[in-house]
Enzyme design. Structure first.
Site, PDB file in Angstrom:
ATOM      1  CD  GLU A  88      -2.924  -1.230   2.268  1.00  0.00           C
ATOM      2  OE1 GLU A  88      -3.978  -1.822   2.050  1.00  0.00           O
ATOM      3  OE2 GLU A  88      -2.661  -0.689   3.361  1.00  0.00           O
ATOM      4  CD  GLU A 162      13.341  -0.099  10.044  1.00  0.00           C
ATOM      5  OE1 GLU A 162      12.511   0.383  10.839  1.00  0.00           O
ATOM      6  OE2 GLU A 162      14.276   0.567   9.560  1.00  0.00           O
ATOM      7  CG  LEU A 217      12.242   7.995  21.445  1.00  0.00           C
ATOM      8  CD1 LEU A 217      13.410   7.032  21.570  1.00  0.00           C
ATOM      9  CD2 LEU A 217      12.674   9.398  21.885  1.00  0.00           C
ATOM     10  CB  CYS A 338       1.163   6.908  10.996  1.00  0.00           C
ATOM     11  SG  CYS A 338       2.888   6.603  10.938  1.00  0.00           S
TER      12      CYS A 338
HETATM   13  S1  SF4 Z   1       5.553   0.600  12.784  1.00  0.00           S
HETATM   14 FE1  SF4 Z   1       4.786  -1.201  11.666  1.00  0.00          FE
HETATM   15  S2  SF4 Z   1       5.686  -1.054   9.624  1.00  0.00           S
HETATM   16 FE2  SF4 Z   1       6.861   0.331  10.972  1.00  0.00          FE
HETATM   17  S3  SF4 Z   1       8.543  -0.906  11.755  1.00  0.00           S
HETATM   18 FE3  SF4 Z   1       6.913  -1.122  13.264  1.00  0.00          FE
HETATM   19  S4  SF4 Z   1       5.781  -2.983  12.638  1.00  0.00           S
HETATM   20 FE4  SF4 Z   1       7.045  -2.338  10.884  1.00  0.00          FE
END
Ligand code: SF4
Length: 345
Positions: A88, A162, A217, A338
């Site tokens: 996405e 990530e 953070l 987000c």
């Molecule tokens: S917030 Fe979601 S997409 Fe981002 S590193 Fe953590 S688990 Fe992965």
């Protein structure tokens, strides 16, 4: 690294005898919004165009589904990749009336942050550089076709995955975007949970472009961060502070500022004690920004802090002399905000 062949690799394989400038023409061609296939790329010889058209996909996804927020300020697209995987990407109008594209860097994610819908998917695979830049190309082409006002001025690597766990492909995607678009490095932000070895690696990497970095953070309290982000190890905060000092020493310029993202979670990390921890962590570092992010409820067991509490929290930080911004949240009604990208299609 994804083992999928990129367009450039395919081009080099199919046309090993073509001069290097033809490679560069082909790499640039896909960013020309006027062109929709290899056969349109008039500077290339006709035979090359014909072979490329039958052998190299012009774009890496073969289907898409778009959702639009009620206020038309955010759009989310689910893209179906050649192997059937889904990712996405989001297009959001920013405060200046221009647009920000949020791209995914992996199919799913291995980091398992407990507040994140993507984290529940696990990691399926890395995207290659083309699959990353094509999310930008998708929106650019769509805006062109739909005559949408404004331009894409910013790109954030804050979608699924990530980015620093897919280092080479993300670096190559950044290089392509910087070379073939008019978006400068200070308008591109890579967001990370804080993979310390990779954060150190990029400081030593002359090929890593001077884009902005944002470290998620979310808490400067060890226990709380462990609960939110299982990647937190026992001396993570000490290591992160040491890395941030190194970053700030290496890049003194304001243009390369470092941001810490802080998701505001009701009753979890939004009280005066947590503000104090955050101040103790960030204040000694100097020129860092704290970006407070409203949380959008997913199926996870958290709720966003009420606006009043976010305001109070921001006030505590500002009073302590920290540079604080509060992010607007867009696209909640289409799960585009987000932490909400989870392939519900
Ligand atoms: S917030 Fe979601 S997409 Fe981002 S590193 Fe953590 S688990 Fe992965």
């Amino acid at each position: 690294m994804s083992d999928l062949e990129t367009r450039q690799q395919a081009f080099a394989r199919l046309f090993p005898d073509l001069p290097a400038y033809r490679q560069r023409q082909a790499a640039a061609a896909v960013f020309n919004v006027e062109w929709g296939s290899w056969t349109d790329v008039s500077p290339l010889p006709e035979a090359v165009r014909a072979t490329a058209a039958s052998e190299i996909p012009w774009i890496t996804h073969n289907d898409h589904l778009i959702q639009e927020s009620a206020d038309k300020e955010a759009y989310k697209a689910a893209l179906k990749l050649a192997d059937g995987s889904g990712i996405e990407t989001v297009l959001m109008r920013n405060r200046r009336g221009h647009w920000t594209v949020c791209v995914s860097s992996q199919v799913g994610c291995a980091m398992k942050c407990t507040f994140c819908a993507t984290g529940t998917l696990g990691l399926k695979r890395n995207l290659n550089a083309d699959e990353i830049v094509d999310q930008y190309r998708f929106w650019r082409r769509l805006m062109h076709q739909e005559n949408m006002a404004g331009q894409i001025t910013n790109i954030v690597f804050m979608g699924m995955g990530e980015p620093l766990a897919n280092y080479e492909a993300v670096r190559e995607a950044l290089q392509q975007l910087l070379e073939h678009t008019d978006i400068g490095p200070t308008r591109i932000t890579v967001s990370t949970v804080g993979l310390i070895p990779v954060l150190n690696q990029l400081l030593d990497d002359p090929e890593w472009p001077p884009v902005r970095l944002a470290v998620s953070l979310h808490s400067a309290d060890q226990r709380t961060r462990e609960r939110l982000m299982p990647t937190t190890y026992d001396v993570f905060l000490t290591d992160l502070a040491a890395w941030a000092e190194r970053y700030l020493k290496q890049f003194k310029s304001r243009r390369r500022h470092l941001t810490f993202e802080y998701l505001m979670l009701a009753g979890v990390n939004d009280d005066a004690d947590h503000a104090e921890r955050l101040i103790e962590f960030a204040k000694p570092l100097g020129k860092v920004k704290i970006n407070l992010i409203p949380y959008n409820a997913t199926d996870a067991a958290y709720a966003g802090s009420p606006p009043d509490q976010v305001k109070r929290f921001a006030g505590w930080l500002t009073k302590a002399g920290l540079d604080v911004t509060r992010r607007r949240s867009l696209g909640q009604d289409i799960d585009a905000a987000c932490g909400q990208l989870a392939n519900k299609q």
